[in-house]
Design an enzyme around this catalytic site. Structure first.
Site, PDB file in Angstrom:
ATOM      1  N   ASP A 104       0.828  -1.211   0.000  1.00  0.00           N
ATOM      2  CA  ASP A 104       0.000   0.000   0.000  1.00  0.00           C
ATOM      3  C   ASP A 104       0.864   1.263   0.000  1.00  0.00           C
ATOM      4  O   ASP A 104       2.109   1.192  -0.052  1.00  0.00           O
ATOM      5  CB  ASP A 104      -0.944  -0.068   1.218  1.00  0.00           C
ATOM      6  CG  ASP A 104      -2.311   0.522   0.942  1.00  0.00           C
ATOM      7  OD1 ASP A 104      -2.425   1.406   0.082  1.00  0.00           O
ATOM      8  OD2 ASP A 104      -3.273   0.111   1.626  1.00  0.00           O
ATOM      9  N   ASP A 120     -10.055   3.400  -3.649  1.00  0.00           N
ATOM     10  CA  ASP A 120     -10.750   2.183  -3.224  1.00  0.00           C
ATOM     11  C   ASP A 120     -12.151   2.050  -3.815  1.00  0.00           C
ATOM     12  O   ASP A 120     -12.915   3.012  -3.874  1.00  0.00           O
ATOM     13  CB  ASP A 120     -10.888   2.166  -1.694  1.00  0.00           C
ATOM     14  CG  ASP A 120      -9.539   1.998  -1.011  1.00  0.00           C
ATOM     15  OD1 ASP A 120      -8.505   2.007  -1.710  1.00  0.00           O
ATOM     16  OD2 ASP A 120      -9.536   1.855   0.220  1.00  0.00           O
TER      17      ASP A 120
HETATM   18  C1  GLA Z   1      -5.994   1.291   1.350  1.00  0.00           C
HETATM   19  C2  GLA Z   1      -6.091   0.294   0.187  1.00  0.00           C
HETATM   20  C3  GLA Z   1      -7.224  -0.684   0.449  1.00  0.00           C
HETATM   21  C4  GLA Z   1      -6.997  -1.419   1.760  1.00  0.00           C
HETATM   22  C5  GLA Z   1      -6.829  -0.416   2.895  1.00  0.00           C
HETATM   23  C6  GLA Z   1      -6.405  -1.077   4.190  1.00  0.00           C
HETATM   24  O1  GLA Z   1      -7.109   2.121   1.414  1.00  0.00           O
HETATM   25  O2  GLA Z   1      -6.283   0.976  -1.014  1.00  0.00           O
HETATM   26  O3  GLA Z   1      -7.353  -1.604  -0.609  1.00  0.00           O
HETATM   27  O4  GLA Z   1      -5.854  -2.230   1.654  1.00  0.00           O
HETATM   28  O5  GLA Z   1      -5.851   0.578   2.577  1.00  0.00           O
HETATM   29  O6  GLA Z   1      -6.194  -0.155   5.211  1.00  0.00           O
END
Ligand code: GLA
Length: 395
Positions: free
Chosen positions: A162, A218
């Site tokens: 990430d 997301d």
């Molecule tokens: C980010 C990523 C998500 C998930 C969250 C976890 O937002 O884009 O896919 O992994 O972190 O905290």
């Protein structure tokens, strides 16, 4: 949620220009079936985040591995069981190594990996190219070698990496450091770059050592979220090919906030986009209709076509769209998408699809599983917020 850094973005845009120039990569599909390549076709599996967030423990992972086998998901091609954020203890151990939460992952990650492997599946894990994960657990920036080494020792097969808490340091160097450490670990570990598409990762994701790269922020379990992400995939098809995939984020199929038709559209489109098919629902309790969507072998075969050519939008009308993907055998996979609020008749011709001239074409409906023939035009009645999906083949 992703934190965004304006300065970083500016620096990275500049960096992208020089890196892209220095690192232009050939993404032309290969002419032979790739062997010995990580993610020769888009990875398929499950991830804990969309459904469970931080409410994860080793029982969930065990039970999900069991359900992956029992439900027929494994037989349909799903392999990876991926633990997302929140698996770590709040601090590193005395030697500076990452350690799992001692209560929720009492028996450690190695034991989990052994269990998952015993089912013929693979284990994935998560960290961030920052000082902490998005949920503020310890992460891997400046600990790349130690963390990759321990992931390999535990038997991890996949790392989602990430972008939170990245200290505004250059993205390329942060992702490259982990990719190198993974390679040096001696274990083949799929490297899933999760940089939210901020610096056009199609241009550098493969070169830096990734097998997939997130193209957007997301997803959430909403039709509008899924369509918003879909729209951002237009034009990215040139970056995808065996060993390197655009990742429009994980699936929401079965999480309950979209209708059956919406989930059929989501799954059809993600298959056509060569997206990694990473289910994000509760496999232990999924309904038959969810299982039927996720295990549709003919739709999965489009996603896994070894030619690895990503589908693209070829027509956009007011509420309807046509998406098409060239298949290695010369046929075309087609998704007719109805984004509107009422049912629509959508049609496309073989000529528009760029197919060779033929007296007749067979049209296989991948959801009704009915095959018909047509001299040129393919037409479907598509429900509101829905899609039809076909393979069109010259006779
Ligand atoms: C980010 C990523 C998500 C998930 C969250 C976890 O937002 O884009 O896919 O992994 O972190 O905290």
């Amino acid at each position: 949620m992703p934190r965004r850094f304006g300065l970083l973005r500016t620096l990275c845009v500049l960096a992208t220009v020089s890196i892209a120039a220095a690192c232009s990569h050939g993404t032309a599909p290969s002419t032979t079936a790739p062997k010995q390549m990580l993610a020769a076709t888009p990875p398929m599996g499950w991830n804990s985040w969309n459904k469970f967030g931080c409410k994860i423990d080793e029982n969930l992972i065990h039970e999900t591995a069991d359900a992956m086998v029992k439900s027929g998901m494994k037989a349909a091609g799903y392999q990876y069981i991926n633990i997302d954020d929140c698996w770590m203890a709040k601090t590193r151990d005395a030697k500076g190594n990452l350690q799992p939460d001692p209560t929720r992952f009492e028996h450690g990650i190695k034991a989990l990996a052994d269990y998952v492997h015993s089912k013929g599946l693979r284990l994935g894990i998560y960290s961030s190219a920052g000082t902490a994960t998005c949920e503020n657990f310890p992460a891997s920036l400046d600990h790349e070698i130690a963390d990759a080494t321990i992931f390999a020792a535990w038997g991890v097969d996949y790392l989602k990496y990430d972008n939170c808490n990245n200290q505004k340091r250059p993205f390329y160097l942060r992702y490259e450091a982990m990719a190198k450490a993974l390679r040096a670990s001696g274990r083949p570990i799929v490297f899933s770059i999760c940089e939210w598409g901020e610096n056009n990762p199609g241009e550098w994701g493969r070169r830096v050592g990734g097998q997939l790269w997130r193209t957007t922020g997301d997803i959430s379990d909403k039709w509008s979220s899924m369509l918003g992400i879909l729209d951002k995939q237009v034009g990215l098809e040139k970056y995808a090919g065996p060993g390197g995939w655009n990742d429009p984020d994980m699936l929401e199929v079965g999480n309950g906030r979209m209708t059956y038709d919406e989930y059929v559209a989501h799954f059809s489109l993600w298959a056509l986009l060569n997206a990694p098919l990473i289910a994000g629902n509760d496999l232990r309790t999924m309904s038959d209709s969810t299982r039927t969507i996720l295990t549709n072998k003919e739709v999965i075969a489009v996603n896994q076509d070894w030619g690895g050519m990503q589908g693209a939008r070829i027509r956009k009308d007011s509420a309807t769209q046509v998406w098409a993907k060239p298949m290695r055998d010369g046929s075309k996979a087609v998704v007719l998408l109805n984004r509107g609020e009422r049912p629509a008749t959508i049609s496309v011709t073989a000529t528009e699809l760029g197919m060779r001239a033929a007296g007749s074409y067979t049209v296989r409906d991948l959801w009704t599983r009915v095959t018909t023939a047509t001299p040129d035009r393919i037409t479907a009645q598509v429900p509101k917020h829905g899609a039809a999906m076909f393979i069109v083949r010259a006779k």
